[in-house]
Write a protein that holds these residues in place. Sequence first.
Motif, PDB file in Angstrom:
ATOM      1  N   GLU A 171       0.820  -1.211   0.000  1.00  0.00           N
ATOM      2  CA  GLU A 171       0.000   0.000   0.000  1.00  0.00           C
ATOM      3  C   GLU A 171       0.853   1.260   0.000  1.00  0.00           C
ATOM      4  OE1 GLU A 171      -3.147   0.051  -0.451  1.00  0.00           O
ATOM      5  OE2 GLU A 171      -3.540  -2.106  -0.229  1.00  0.00           O
ATOM      6  N   GLY A 172       0.478   2.195  -0.866  1.00  0.00           N
ATOM      7  CA  GLY A 172       1.185   3.465  -0.924  1.00  0.00           C
ATOM      8  C   GLY A 172       1.582   3.798  -2.351  1.00  0.00           C
ATOM      9  N   GLU A 173       2.569   4.660  -2.491  1.00  0.00           N
ATOM     10  CA  GLU A 173       3.042   5.067  -3.809  1.00  0.00           C
ATOM     11  C   GLU A 173       4.543   5.302  -3.763  1.00  0.00           C
ATOM     12  OE1 GLU A 173       1.336   8.827  -4.913  1.00  0.00           O
ATOM     13  OE2 GLU A 173       1.286   9.520  -2.838  1.00  0.00           O
ATOM     14  N   MET A 174       5.158   5.376  -4.944  1.00  0.00           N
ATOM     15  CA  MET A 174       6.595   5.609  -5.022  1.00  0.00           C
ATOM     16  C   MET A 174       6.964   6.949  -4.398  1.00  0.00           C
ATOM     17  SD  MET A 174       7.489   4.547  -8.925  1.00  0.00           S
ATOM     18  CE  MET A 174       7.021   2.962  -9.616  1.00  0.00           C
ATOM     19  N   ALA A 175       7.977   6.934  -3.550  1.00  0.00           N
ATOM     20  CA  ALA A 175       8.410   8.185  -2.931  1.00  0.00           C
ATOM     21  C   ALA A 175       8.844   9.206  -3.969  1.00  0.00           C
ATOM     22  CB  ALA A 175       9.553   7.910  -1.957  1.00  0.00           C
ATOM     23  N   ALA A 176       9.362   8.739  -5.108  1.00  0.00           N
ATOM     24  CA  ALA A 176       9.872   9.645  -6.127  1.00  0.00           C
ATOM     25  C   ALA A 176       8.808  10.567  -6.691  1.00  0.00           C
ATOM     26  CB  ALA A 176      10.513   8.854  -7.267  1.00  0.00           C
ATOM     27  N   VAL A 177       7.553  10.097  -6.736  1.00  0.00           N
ATOM     28  CA  VAL A 177       6.497  10.885  -7.370  1.00  0.00           C
ATOM     29  C   VAL A 177       5.320  11.111  -6.419  1.00  0.00           C
ATOM     30  CG1 VAL A 177       7.109  10.221  -9.720  1.00  0.00           C
ATOM     31  CG2 VAL A 177       5.562   8.764  -8.412  1.00  0.00           C
ATOM     32  N   SER A 178       5.582  11.059  -5.118  1.00  0.00           N
ATOM     33  CA  SER A 178       4.501  11.196  -4.136  1.00  0.00           C
ATOM     34  C   SER A 178       4.363  12.610  -3.597  1.00  0.00           C
ATOM     35  CB  SER A 178       4.731  10.227  -2.974  1.00  0.00           C
ATOM     36  OG  SER A 178       5.940  10.545  -2.308  1.00  0.00           O
ATOM     37  N   GLY A 179       5.191  13.530  -4.076  1.00  0.00           N
ATOM     38  CA  GLY A 179       5.096  14.917  -3.630  1.00  0.00           C
ATOM     39  C   GLY A 179       5.485  15.131  -2.189  1.00  0.00           C
ATOM     40  N   LEU A 180       6.475  14.382  -1.697  1.00  0.00           N
ATOM     41  CA  LEU A 180       6.908  14.524  -0.308  1.00  0.00           C
ATOM     42  C   LEU A 180       7.480  15.919  -0.060  1.00  0.00           C
ATOM     43  CD1 LEU A 180       8.724  11.106   0.292  1.00  0.00           C
ATOM     44  CD2 LEU A 180       6.431  11.759   1.054  1.00  0.00           C
ATOM     45  N   SER A 181       7.086  16.508   1.048  1.00  0.00           N
ATOM     46  CA  SER A 181       7.657  17.789   1.458  1.00  0.00           C
ATOM     47  C   SER A 181       8.975  17.541   2.188  1.00  0.00           C
ATOM     48  CB  SER A 181       6.692  18.515   2.396  1.00  0.00           C
ATOM     49  OG  SER A 181       6.565  17.803   3.614  1.00  0.00           O
ATOM     50  N   ASP A 182       9.712  18.622   2.451  1.00  0.00           N
ATOM     51  CA  ASP A 182      10.945  18.490   3.226  1.00  0.00           C
ATOM     52  C   ASP A 182      10.641  17.901   4.603  1.00  0.00           C
ATOM     53  OD1 ASP A 182      12.362  19.549   1.120  1.00  0.00           O
ATOM     54  OD2 ASP A 182      12.482  21.577   1.964  1.00  0.00           O
ATOM     55  N   ALA A 183       9.550  18.332   5.213  1.00  0.00           N
ATOM     56  CA  ALA A 183       9.167  17.815   6.531  1.00  0.00           C
ATOM     57  C   ALA A 183       8.829  16.329   6.458  1.00  0.00           C
ATOM     58  CB  ALA A 183       7.984  18.605   7.079  1.00  0.00           C
ATOM     59  N   ASP A 184       8.161  15.917   5.386  1.00  0.00           N
ATOM     60  CA  ASP A 184       7.856  14.498   5.203  1.00  0.00           C
ATOM     61  C   ASP A 184       9.141  13.674   5.153  1.00  0.00           C
ATOM     62  OD1 ASP A 184       5.092  14.883   5.061  1.00  0.00           O
ATOM     63  OD2 ASP A 184       5.123  15.123   2.876  1.00  0.00           O
ATOM     64  N   LYS A 185      10.111  14.165   4.404  1.00  0.00           N
ATOM     65  CA  LYS A 185      11.361  13.422   4.254  1.00  0.00           C
ATOM     66  C   LYS A 185      12.107  13.311   5.579  1.00  0.00           C
ATOM     67  CE  LYS A 185      12.125  14.383  -0.655  1.00  0.00           C
ATOM     68  NZ  LYS A 185      13.051  14.943  -1.667  1.00  0.00           N
ATOM     69  N   VAL A 186      12.067  14.377   6.370  1.00  0.00           N
ATOM     70  CA  VAL A 186      12.694  14.314   7.695  1.00  0.00           C
ATOM     71  C   VAL A 186      12.023  13.229   8.529  1.00  0.00           C
ATOM     72  CG1 VAL A 186      13.090  15.564   9.847  1.00  0.00           C
ATOM     73  CG2 VAL A 186      13.451  16.714   7.657  1.00  0.00           C
ATOM     74  N   GLU A 187      10.702  13.135   8.431  1.00  0.00           N
ATOM     75  CA  GLU A 187       9.954  12.147   9.197  1.00  0.00           C
ATOM     76  C   GLU A 187      10.270  10.718   8.750  1.00  0.00           C
ATOM     77  OE1 GLU A 187       5.265  11.166  10.314  1.00  0.00           O
ATOM     78  OE2 GLU A 187       5.817  13.030   9.298  1.00  0.00           O
ATOM     79  N   LEU A 188      10.539  10.542   7.455  1.00  0.00           N
ATOM     80  CA  LEU A 188      10.761   9.207   6.897  1.00  0.00           C
ATOM     81  C   LEU A 188      12.224   8.770   6.918  1.00  0.00           C
ATOM     82  CD1 LEU A 188       8.488   9.713   3.789  1.00  0.00           C
ATOM     83  CD2 LEU A 188       8.080   7.995   5.568  1.00  0.00           C
TER      84      LEU A 188
END
Length: 368
Positions: A171-188
């Motif tokens: 479940e989910g989508e590719m991180a490359a095209v998921s529109g992650l914000s800088d804050a999202d990336k810090v969380e992940l």
Amino acid sequence: RLEALREVTLERFARWHGERTVKALGGRQALVAALEAVAAPTPSSLAAALERMAQAPPVALPASGSKPWASELEVDRDAARGLVGGVAPELAEVEPKPLGSGWDNTAWLFEQGAERWVFRFPRRALAVPFMTRELEVMPKVARHVPLAVTTPRWRGTMPNGWPFAGYRFMEGEMAAVSGLSDADKVELASAWGDFLHQLHSLDPAALGVELPTDPLRKVDVLKRWDVTVSTLATTGTMSDAIMKVLERARTVWTTSPPRPVVLSHGDLDARHLIVERRADGVRASGVIDWGDVMLADPAIDLALAVGFLEGEARAAFFEAYGPIDEDTEALARFRAIASQVWVLSWALDIGHVEHAAEARRALARATR
């Protein structure tokens, strides 16, 4: 008994590397001669003799205008339905939905009530040994890493002898095209760093798996130099900053002592990280596409950290993974550039705007 040991070694080598590599090395007769020349034959010494042969030839550069992602065989909807029905009768009446095609495989989605399954079919001969290796190795690795990985629920054989497999949909989508914000990336980032730390810490021998050592020489700067520079030029992405990174990596490669190898994903980038958005935030679902699983320089996987992450997210990744030395970082940056310019070339060719944009961003991050 010795003859049987040689035969087992040869068959395992052919399964890992594929018949194309066997032919490129002179065919089975040449490999048998190499095995017969080993003075003190043991399972490890025989395997090492063939691995040395595999790493001796230069990497073949694609012919001008050729596309390594070009399909040799596409499994259409009817073929997917028939093949899946043969190994999973409970899905025989399910209408397959296209999930997409990558360089190596075509994927079809089968939905049955609340359950969703993905079936992957090789689309070129070069991908066959990769899938064979993944099907054998990943069930053993899956028990020892903190994120979900692709392990098969069903396996089958296509009419031409190529394998295919079915997996529970991640479940989910590719991180490359998921529109992650800088804050999202810090969380992940911590989850990804911890995952890679644990993967690189695994002992393949203790897991009972045998793997080739970087058969495609993905971080060999000298062998990858010309194709990387030429692809940067043809995509209009060469810059002084990128050339500085390439030259630093070349110095490291030609002057540093032998590099360590670890159990590696082998092709880790943001297209293979699956993330899921929930009401309470974003989470790392898992890691897909393990056809390149192998023993390799850790820099190959660490290209993810310098190509997809920066700033606080990169710091969080390495806090979880652990520190790396400057030489490893230099080679990770080279790998990020070499791989992402290929992704860019592929994305431009097939017209995938989002992947092309992310590849350009990754090339910029790898210089910072």
